[in-house]
Scaffold this active site. Structure first.
Site, PDB file in Angstrom:
ATOM      1  N   TYR A  33       0.973  -1.707   0.022  1.00 55.23           N
ATOM      2  CA  TYR A  33       0.480   0.097   0.047  1.00 55.23           C
ATOM      3  C   TYR A  33       0.770   1.006   0.200  1.00 55.23           C
ATOM      4  CZ  TYR A  33      -3.704  -3.089   1.098  1.00 55.23           C
ATOM      5  OH  TYR A  33      -4.517  -4.288   0.847  1.00 55.23           O
ATOM      6  N   HIS A  78     -15.559  -5.254  -2.325  1.00 54.81           N
ATOM      7  CA  HIS A  78     -15.781  -6.615  -2.586  1.00 54.81           C
ATOM      8  C   HIS A  78     -17.166  -7.161  -2.088  1.00 54.81           C
ATOM      9  CE1 HIS A  78     -11.514  -5.880  -3.921  1.00 54.81           C
ATOM     10  NE2 HIS A  78     -11.390  -5.860  -2.460  1.00 54.81           N
ATOM     11  N   HIS A 104      -7.483   2.070  -6.208  1.00 55.05           N
ATOM     12  CA  HIS A 104      -7.181   1.301  -4.751  1.00 55.05           C
ATOM     13  C   HIS A 104      -5.858   1.292  -5.528  1.00 55.05           C
ATOM     14  CE1 HIS A 104     -10.903  -1.465  -4.194  1.00 55.05           C
ATOM     15  NE2 HIS A 104     -10.785  -0.848  -5.588  1.00 55.05           N
ATOM     16  N   LEU A 105      -5.029   1.516  -4.024  1.00 56.65           N
ATOM     17  CA  LEU A 105      -3.434   1.691  -4.074  1.00 56.65           C
ATOM     18  C   LEU A 105      -2.913   0.442  -4.476  1.00 56.65           C
ATOM     19  CD1 LEU A 105      -4.135   2.487  -0.210  1.00 56.65           C
ATOM     20  CD2 LEU A 105      -2.878   4.166  -1.903  1.00 56.65           C
ATOM     21  N   SER A 106      -3.596  -0.534  -4.324  1.00 57.19           N
ATOM     22  CA  SER A 106      -2.786  -2.227  -4.665  1.00 57.19           C
ATOM     23  C   SER A 106      -3.635  -1.801  -6.238  1.00 57.19           C
ATOM     24  CB  SER A 106      -3.060  -3.568  -4.010  1.00 57.19           C
ATOM     25  OG  SER A 106      -4.325  -3.481  -3.829  1.00 57.19           O
TER      26      SER A 106
HETATM   27  O1  CA2 Z   1      -5.606  -1.529  -2.301  1.00 57.49           O
HETATM   28  C1  CA2 Z   1      -6.639  -1.037  -2.530  1.00 57.49           C
HETATM   29  O2  CA2 Z   1      -6.699   0.035  -2.224  1.00 57.49           O
HETATM   30  C2  CA2 Z   1      -7.427  -1.706  -1.155  1.00 57.49           C
HETATM   31  O3  CA2 Z   1      -8.691  -1.018  -1.782  1.00 57.49           O
HETATM   32  C3  CA2 Z   1      -7.584  -2.202  -0.003  1.00 57.49           C
HETATM   33  C4  CA2 Z   1      -8.550  -2.655   0.752  1.00 57.49           C
HETATM   34  C5  CA2 Z   1      -8.330  -4.035   0.300  1.00 57.49           C
HETATM   35  O4  CA2 Z   1      -9.186  -4.784   0.865  1.00 57.49           O
HETATM   36  C6  CA2 Z   1      -8.798  -4.071  -1.777  1.00 57.49           C
HETATM   37  O5  CA2 Z   1      -9.045  -5.101  -1.527  1.00 57.49           O
HETATM   38  C7  CA2 Z   1      -7.461  -3.247  -2.085  1.00 57.49           C
HETATM   39  C8  CA2 Z   1      -7.517  -2.459   2.633  1.00 57.49           C
HETATM   40  C9  CA2 Z   1      -7.072  -1.209   2.625  1.00 57.49           C
HETATM   41  C10 CA2 Z   1      -6.433  -1.524   4.116  1.00 57.49           C
HETATM   42  O6  CA2 Z   1      -6.106  -1.081   4.394  1.00 57.49           O
HETATM   43  C11 CA2 Z   1      -5.112  -0.663   5.209  1.00 57.49           C
HETATM   44  C12 CA2 Z   1      -4.523  -0.279   6.431  1.00 57.49           C
HETATM   45  C13 CA2 Z   1      -3.532  -0.373   6.991  1.00 57.49           C
HETATM   46  C14 CA2 Z   1      -2.161  -0.044   5.962  1.00 57.49           C
HETATM   47  C15 CA2 Z   1      -2.302   0.063   5.162  1.00 57.49           C
HETATM   48  C16 CA2 Z   1      -3.173  -0.185   4.579  1.00 57.49           C
END
Ligand code: CA2
Length: 147
Positions: A24, A81, A101-103
């Site tokens: 991320y 999702h 999305h970041l990823s």
């Molecule tokens: O890649 C993305 O931006 C996501 O939306 C991030 C979500 C994930 O469930 C999606 O599949 C893809 C997860 C967010 C988690 O947030 C974080 C918490 C702490 C450190 C980094 C990210």
């Protein structure tokens, strides 16, 4: 005067920068906010930047965007999702909706390959870390059609 671009972030993104930087990035959500504000300013517009861990709050903000936003950028995080309710809210919008999305979820676990939000999105930006948000603002601004 163009209405602001609303930027919504979903659950757990308040913890951005505290874990999994290889997925991320190292930016915190405050860093992302600052980058979005600067990018919007470069286009002569503003952002309303919000994060919530609560599905209903995100839905309330999507509904608010119906009247007060020129476009919506949304990183629904895990709710992308799972949430048909968020999809239903997004489908009521007549402004551009950019999923962000970041990823790159398509390159990760199978369960991340489907997002309900995509069904209501004008377009999707994913995989560029915090820059995904800036690119989403660029895309939104391009779609607003400012005269
Ligand atoms: O890649 C993305 O931006 C996501 O939306 C991030 C979500 C994930 O469930 C999606 O599949 C893809 C997860 C967010 C988690 O947030 C974080 C918490 C702490 C450190 C980094 C990210």
């Amino acid at each position: 005067m163009v209405k602001p671009i609303h930027v919504l972030s979903g659950p757990n993104l308040n913890l951005l920068g505290t874990r999994e930087p290889e997925i991320y990035g190292k930016d915190t959500l405050d860093d992302v906010r600052a980058r979005c504000e600067a990018r919007a300013e470069s286009h002569g517009c503003t952002v309303v930047f919000r994060q919530s861990n609560h599905e209903g709050m995100l839905i309330d903000w999507v509904q608010e965007a119906r009247e007060s936003a020129s476009a919506l950028v949304i990183n629904p995080a895990g709710y992308g999702h799972t949430s048909i309710a968020l999809l239903d809210a997004l489908k009521t919008l007549s402004i551009p909706v950019i999923e962000c999305h970041l990823s790159n979820p398509a390159a990760r676990e199978d369960f991340r390959r489907h997002t309900y939000v995509s069904l209501a999105a004008t377009g999707i930006v994913s995989g560029f870390g915090a820059a995904s948000y800036e690119l989403a603002i660029d895309a939104a601004f391009g779609l607003i059609g400012v005269k």
